[in-house]
Each structure stands twice: as C-alpha cells, then as structure tokens.
Write a protein that holds these residues in place. Structure first.
Motif, PDB file in Angstrom:
ATOM      1  N   GLY A  48      34.805  21.128  34.027  1.00  0.00           N
ATOM      2  CA  GLY A  48      35.110  20.324  35.194  1.00  0.00           C
ATOM      3  C   GLY A  48      33.869  19.620  35.710  1.00  0.00           C
ATOM      4  N   SER A  49      34.079  18.758  36.683  1.00  0.00           N
ATOM      5  CA  SER A  49      32.957  18.031  37.276  1.00  0.00           C
ATOM      6  C   SER A  49      33.265  17.708  38.727  1.00  0.00           C
ATOM      7  CB  SER A  49      32.652  16.761  36.489  1.00  0.00           C
ATOM      8  OG  SER A  49      33.739  15.859  36.570  1.00  0.00           O
ATOM      9  N   ILE A  50      32.208  17.355  39.428  1.00  0.00           N
ATOM     10  CA  ILE A  50      32.334  17.017  40.846  1.00  0.00           C
ATOM     11  C   ILE A  50      31.440  15.823  41.127  1.00  0.00           C
ATOM     12  CG2 ILE A  50      30.545  18.688  41.504  1.00  0.00           C
ATOM     13  CD1 ILE A  50      32.240  19.201  44.070  1.00  0.00           C
ATOM     14  N   GLY A  54      30.773  15.253  46.491  1.00  0.00           N
ATOM     15  CA  GLY A  54      31.739  16.349  46.440  1.00  0.00           C
ATOM     16  C   GLY A  54      33.137  15.962  46.842  1.00  0.00           C
ATOM     17  N   THR A  57      36.960  16.084  42.390  1.00  0.00           N
ATOM     18  CA  THR A  57      36.724  17.025  41.313  1.00  0.00           C
ATOM     19  C   THR A  57      37.691  16.756  40.166  1.00  0.00           C
ATOM     20  OG1 THR A  57      38.178  18.624  42.406  1.00  0.00           O
ATOM     21  CG2 THR A  57      35.809  18.890  42.761  1.00  0.00           C
ATOM     22  N   TYR A  58      37.268  17.110  38.980  1.00  0.00           N
ATOM     23  CA  TYR A  58      38.076  16.918  37.776  1.00  0.00           C
ATOM     24  C   TYR A  58      37.979  18.210  36.956  1.00  0.00           C
ATOM     25  CZ  TYR A  58      37.211  12.078  39.125  1.00  0.00           C
ATOM     26  OH  TYR A  58      37.104  10.908  39.821  1.00  0.00           O
ATOM     27  N   TYR A  59      39.069  18.533  36.256  1.00  0.00           N
ATOM     28  CA  TYR A  59      39.094  19.786  35.512  1.00  0.00           C
ATOM     29  C   TYR A  59      39.680  19.585  34.125  1.00  0.00           C
ATOM     30  CZ  TYR A  59      38.251  21.769  40.094  1.00  0.00           C
ATOM     31  OH  TYR A  59      37.697  22.068  41.319  1.00  0.00           O
ATOM     32  N   THR A  68      37.690  26.304  40.373  1.00  0.00           N
ATOM     33  CA  THR A  68      37.384  25.344  41.423  1.00  0.00           C
ATOM     34  C   THR A  68      35.887  25.066  41.443  1.00  0.00           C
ATOM     35  OG1 THR A  68      39.210  26.175  42.783  1.00  0.00           O
ATOM     36  CG2 THR A  68      37.532  24.838  43.883  1.00  0.00           C
ATOM     37  N   ILE A  69      35.551  23.794  41.451  1.00  0.00           N
ATOM     38  CA  ILE A  69      34.148  23.389  41.544  1.00  0.00           C
ATOM     39  C   ILE A  69      33.868  22.905  42.961  1.00  0.00           C
ATOM     40  CG2 ILE A  69      32.412  21.747  40.737  1.00  0.00           C
ATOM     41  CD1 ILE A  69      33.844  21.679  38.073  1.00  0.00           C
ATOM     42  N   SER A  70      32.724  23.296  43.470  1.00  0.00           N
ATOM     43  CA  SER A  70      32.281  22.813  44.775  1.00  0.00           C
ATOM     44  C   SER A  70      30.761  22.643  44.729  1.00  0.00           C
ATOM     45  CB  SER A  70      32.684  23.785  45.889  1.00  0.00           C
ATOM     46  OG  SER A  70      32.077  25.051  45.686  1.00  0.00           O
TER      47      SER A  70
END
Length: 123
Positions: A48-50, A54, A57-59, A68-70
């Motif tokens: 994933g990316s952010i 912020g 987000t993409y997964y 979950t990315i934060s």
C-alpha cells in the motif's frame, strides 16, 4: 532520506501487528510513502501507499480491508497497521519513499528504501 522499519515479529494467525518506518535526512512531507513485502522465493509485492499529506491511501488486493497505512508528518513516521493476519502475510516488509506524487504501486517509482523488518505469522 534514510528509512528504518521496526515492529516486526512472530505472531499467530488472526493477530494484529503495527509496523513503523521512521524517516530522517529530508523533509518527510515531500514524499509519498509505500509499503512492500517479499516472501521467500517470491517477487516483492505492493502492500500500500499513502500520499504526502496523508489524504489518500491505496492498497494491494491481498491486504485491502485488513491493513491500514497512516503517517504522522510531525514525527516523520509512517505506519502499517495489520489486522487479521494470515500465514501468507509472512514476509519481509519494506517501507519506501518517493518524490513522485499520486498512486505508486511499482518498485521503480520509489527512490529510497528501508532495510526491511520480518513478519512471521504462524497458522
């Protein structure tokens, strides 16, 4: 920019784990941050990316709904919260930074990489 991952370990299936990636050496908010993983004998996979602030987000499909990315730009840190872990999530997890913008799922879109942290999930 230098990236250092932490938080990996051995857990059981169904458990949760949070990885951190601390950045130093440049203005953290400049970078899109991504997470990738690589299991033995397999290619590196996009997790994933952010985006820089912020806001988005993409997964990858295999983790969507569980991970979950934060990020906390004040702490120069990006996080990967992993829930409902499965044995197939076992891999070395890498964070990466990109000076580009938007959705970046390819390895070659990232300029800097951490050394990785091992996550092992027992079934």
């Amino acid at each position: 920019v230098q990236l250092v991952e932490s938080g990996g370990g051995l857990v059981q299936a169904g458990d949760s784990l949070r990885l951190s990636c601390a950045a130093s050496g440049d203005t953290f908010s400049r970078y899109v941050m991504g997470w990738f993983r690589q299991a033995p004998g397999k290619e590196r996979e996009f997790v994933g990316s952010i985006t820089n602030a912020g806001l988005r987000t993409y997964y990858g499909d295999s983790v969507k709904g569980r991970f979950t990315i934060s990020r906390d730009n004040a702490k120069n840190t990006v996080y990967l919260e992993m829930n409902s872990l499965k044995a197939e999530d076992s891999a070395v997890y890498y964070c990466a930074a990109s000076v580009r913008s938007g959705f970046l799922s390819r390895e070659d879109g990232y300029n800097y990489w951490g050394q990785g942290t091992q996550v092992s999930v027992s079934s």
